[in-house]
Design an enzyme around this catalytic site. Structure first.
Site, PDB file in Angstrom:
ATOM      1  N   LYS A 158      46.527  21.375   5.461  1.00  0.00           N
ATOM      2  CA  LYS A 158      46.392  22.012   4.297  1.00  0.00           C
ATOM      3  C   LYS A 158      45.299  21.355   3.563  1.00  0.00           C
ATOM      4  CE  LYS A 158      48.598  24.440   0.578  1.00  0.00           C
ATOM      5  NZ  LYS A 158      49.894  25.027  -0.035  1.00  0.00           N
ATOM      6  N   HIS A 224      59.510  26.834   7.663  1.00  0.00           N
ATOM      7  CA  HIS A 224      59.154  25.820   6.630  1.00  0.00           C
ATOM      8  C   HIS A 224      60.336  25.180   6.214  1.00  0.00           C
ATOM      9  CE1 HIS A 224      55.746  24.442   4.501  1.00  0.00           C
ATOM     10  NE2 HIS A 224      56.632  24.247   3.148  1.00  0.00           N
TER      11      HIS A 224
END
Length: 285
Positions: A158, A224
């Site tokens: 990310k 997640h």
């Protein structure tokens, strides 16, 4: 919106946006066009605001999802179409602060045991062991595993950043067994029918949900949650917060600090101020 799509994608490439962000923003604009069955450049400001209202009130989209829609539409209208920013008002509300439901160590063990396929079990183990996002997990290459340094290289995570995270000794043993059995060529977790391509993130999520169901876990969480558990369990075991930040690839320490709220051992070891107050009263008697 062929020509518009191509132009928008070029605009995002020029600004160094990651493939994942580009894909998300293009999907957002496609959704708007599909909703009205019109080219998005013909829609009015009121049309756009009504669409957002539809997503919020009828589709019941989470605020985090709505914010992605907002950012994608802003980019399309402000950057690609170069519309006046003041002429387009897109409402945005702050997402409510919610703590995710945490998986306990016992539930994670049950999750692994519920995986009927060895590849699926290893996928879940790797996500938890290294604290990876699902997009990072499915794009791991064989060459990212470094048994000499005991690290896993995460390429372009990310924010388009590379980083290294920990390679567990136990995971390394499992990885070697898996490699001898499956012999993946490039990707650690290749797609089933196209081994020259990585597994789709959606497929990994489905694997997690199936295993969670088999394990009898009813908590509302996705794959997640294994990353959350990685960070929280490290914190409970006394790992330095700055080290956890680097392992997770967080740009801001404040993002990592949210795991203080999830660490049960830290909460349970905290003494209520009433205890010290009672001790003071006792000494006066």
């Amino acid at each position: 919106m062929g020509a518009l799509r191509e132009q928008m994608d070029k605009d995002m490439v020029l600004r160094g946006m990651s493939p994942r962000t580009r894909e998300s923003y293009l999907y957002v604009v496609k959704g708007l066009a599909k909703h009205y069955h019109k080219s998005p450049d013909t829609l009015s400001e009121q049309d756009i605001q009504n669409y957002l209202l539809y997503l919020i009130e009828e589709r019941k989209l989470a605020w985090s999802s709505c914010n992605i829609v907002v950012q994608g539409l802003k980019f399309f209208y402000y950057t690609t179409l170069r519309r006046d920013r003041m002429a387009l008002i897109i409402p945005r509300r702050r997402a409510p602060s919610k703590l995710p439901e945490m998986l306990s160590r016992e539930e994670i063990i049950a999750l692994f045991e519920a995986a009927t396929h060895p590849k699926h079990r290893l996928l879940l183990m790797t996500a938890y062991s290294a604290g990876l996002r699902v997009s990072e997990l499915v794009r791991l290459r064989i060459t990212d595993i470094d048994p000499n340094q005991m690290t896993i290289r995460v390429e372009q995570g990310k924010g388009a950043k590379d980083r290294y995270t920990v390679l567990s000794k136990q995971l390394l043993v499992e990885l070697r067994k898996y490699w001898k059995r499956e012999r993946p060529a490039i990707w650690l977790f290749p797609a089933t029918h196209t081994p020259d391509e990585p597994m789709n993130a959606e497929t990994a999520q489905k694997i997690f949900y199936r295993c969670k169901q088999r394990a009898g876990i009813t908590k509302r969480c996705g794959i997640h949650s294994l990353r959350h558990a990685f960070a929280t369990h490290l914190l409970e075991e006394g790992t330095d917060l700055h080290r956890i930040q680097r392992l997770l690839g967080h740009g801001q320490l404040s993002t990592t600090m949210r795991y203080f709220h999830l660490a049960q051992s830290n909460l349970m070891q905290t003494q209520s101020p009433l205890e010290s107050l009672a001790a003071r009263v006792a000494t006066r008697r």
